[in-house]
Design a protein around this motif. Structure first.
Motif, short mmCIF file in Angstrom:
data_model
loop_
_atom_site.label_atom_id
_atom_site.label_comp_id
_atom_site.label_asym_id
_atom_site.label_seq_id
_atom_site.Cartn_x
_atom_site.Cartn_y
_atom_site.Cartn_z
N ILE A 128 -28.47 -37.39 110.01
CA ILE A 128 -29.65 -37.15 110.15
C ILE A 128 -30.36 -36.07 109.71
O ILE A 128 -29.63 -34.98 110.33
N ARG A 129 -31.21 -35.80 108.85
CA ARG A 129 -31.74 -34.57 108.42
C ARG A 129 -33.55 -34.84 108.01
O ARG A 129 -33.97 -36.03 107.96
N ALA A 130 -33.80 -34.35 107.62
CA ALA A 130 -35.23 -34.05 107.11
C ALA A 130 -36.38 -32.87 106.13
O ALA A 130 -35.13 -31.53 106.58
N PRO A 131 -37.46 -32.74 105.84
CA PRO A 131 -37.33 -31.54 105.37
C PRO A 131 -37.35 -30.80 106.27
O PRO A 131 -38.04 -30.74 107.62
N ARG A 132 -37.17 -29.55 105.87
CA ARG A 132 -37.77 -28.50 106.94
C ARG A 132 -38.73 -28.05 107.23
O ARG A 132 -39.59 -27.51 108.56
N ARG A 179 -43.33 -39.41 116.18
CA ARG A 179 -42.94 -40.50 117.08
C ARG A 179 -42.21 -41.80 115.88
O ARG A 179 -40.74 -41.78 116.21
N ALA A 180 -42.74 -41.93 115.08
CA ALA A 180 -41.29 -42.08 113.83
C ALA A 180 -40.05 -42.04 113.69
O ALA A 180 -38.50 -42.26 114.17
N TRP A 181 -40.18 -40.65 113.78
CA TRP A 181 -39.09 -40.16 113.03
C TRP A 181 -38.24 -40.15 114.17
O TRP A 181 -36.97 -40.32 114.07
N LEU A 182 -38.33 -39.13 115.74
CA LEU A 182 -37.33 -39.43 116.63
C LEU A 182 -37.47 -40.30 117.08
O LEU A 182 -36.92 -40.77 117.55
N GLY A 183 -37.83 -42.32 116.70
CA GLY A 183 -37.59 -43.13 117.70
C GLY A 183 -36.58 -43.88 116.40
O GLY A 183 -35.19 -44.29 117.14
N ALA A 184 -35.98 -43.39 114.68
CA ALA A 184 -35.17 -43.80 114.34
C ALA A 184 -34.11 -42.68 114.33
O ALA A 184 -32.78 -43.56 114.29
N SER A 185 -34.85 -41.20 114.62
CA SER A 185 -32.77 -40.43 114.72
C SER A 185 -33.02 -40.85 115.40
O SER A 185 -31.17 -41.17 116.43
N LEU A 186 -32.99 -41.75 117.04
CA LEU A 186 -32.45 -41.84 118.55
C LEU A 186 -31.07 -42.93 118.29
O LEU A 186 -30.78 -43.58 118.59
N ALA A 187 -32.38 -43.58 117.73
CA ALA A 187 -31.49 -45.61 117.34
C ALA A 187 -30.12 -45.13 116.60
O ALA A 187 -29.07 -45.59 116.89
N ARG A 188 -30.22 -44.12 116.06
CA ARG A 188 -28.33 -43.68 114.81
C ARG A 188 -27.75 -42.26 116.15
O ARG A 188 -26.75 -43.64 116.12
N ALA A 189 -28.54 -42.10 116.59
CA ALA A 189 -27.23 -41.02 117.50
C ALA A 189 -27.23 -41.58 119.15
O ALA A 189 -26.12 -41.29 119.71
#
Length: 199
Positions: A128-132, A179-189
């Motif tokens: 799980i990563r993203a541009p700083r 919201r989209a990033w958090l949702g996708a990251s929660l789905a993974r983690a």
């Protein structure tokens, strides 16, 4: 269990503005994390904070230590152990409390993270990563802080009542990208996490 330094009750954290003043000019890519980061995002203090947490890429810890010369870093995990000047924290430990010896008080918790100047990486799942630039922003007073989608991802593990309050307070202020990033990251983690339905 080894415990160097004063007890847990000796926490008297600096304000975010104070750590920013002390780290001014450093090349380290640090930012405020945890509850204080959410307050910086909201532009107001929403609750009392027991500590102040910042994060920095592990290879840049020495840059932070230079700016905090005179304070004693302690590696945390299986106790609290004072680090000698120049001593590296154990590679399996990420948390470092900073002791103000004059006041005999803990001032800031320095978290060691993966990632670098360009990329933010979630320590608990490095896939799980993203541009700083998307994950770290700056307050009106010039204090760098972790964006709320990153803070809430950390808070999703073993959620406490204060984390539920933080989520409810911040949720209406999150934009579509966060919201989209958090949702996708929660789905993974944390695929079963109830916050997913509320995003």
């Amino acid at each position: 269990m080894r415990w160097d330094g004063p007890p847990l009750e000796a926490w008297a954290p600096w304000r975010p503005e104070e750590i920013a003043r002390r780290l001014a000019g450093t090349r380290a890519h640090w930012c405020v994390v945890g509850g204080f980061a959410l307050d910086l995002f909201l532009g107001r203090e929403t609750r009392k904070h027991e500590d102040l947490e910042i994060s920095v890429p592990r290879p840049e810890l020495e840059l932070v230590r230079r700016r905090l010369a005179g304070f004693v870093f302690h590696s945390v995990g299986d106790g609290v152990r004072a680090l000698a000047p120049g001593e590296e924290p154990p590679p399996d430990k990420h948390q470092n409390w900073v002791l103000d010896p004059a006041a005999n008080a803990w001032r800031v918790d320095v978290m060691l993270e993966p990632g670098d100047a360009d990329t933010w990486v979630f320590r608990r799942d490095e896939s799980i990563r993203a541009p700083r630039s998307f994950m770290v922003t700056t307050s009106a007073d010039g204090v760098p802080f972790l964006a709320p989608q990153g803070v809430l991802l950390f808070k999703a593990k073993d959620t406490r009542p204060k984390d539920e309050v933080d989520f409810a307070t911040v949720l209406p202020e999150l934009d579509a990208a966060a919201r989209a990033w958090l949702g996708a990251s929660l789905a993974r983690a944390h695929p079963q996490h109830p916050w997913r339905e509320r995003l």
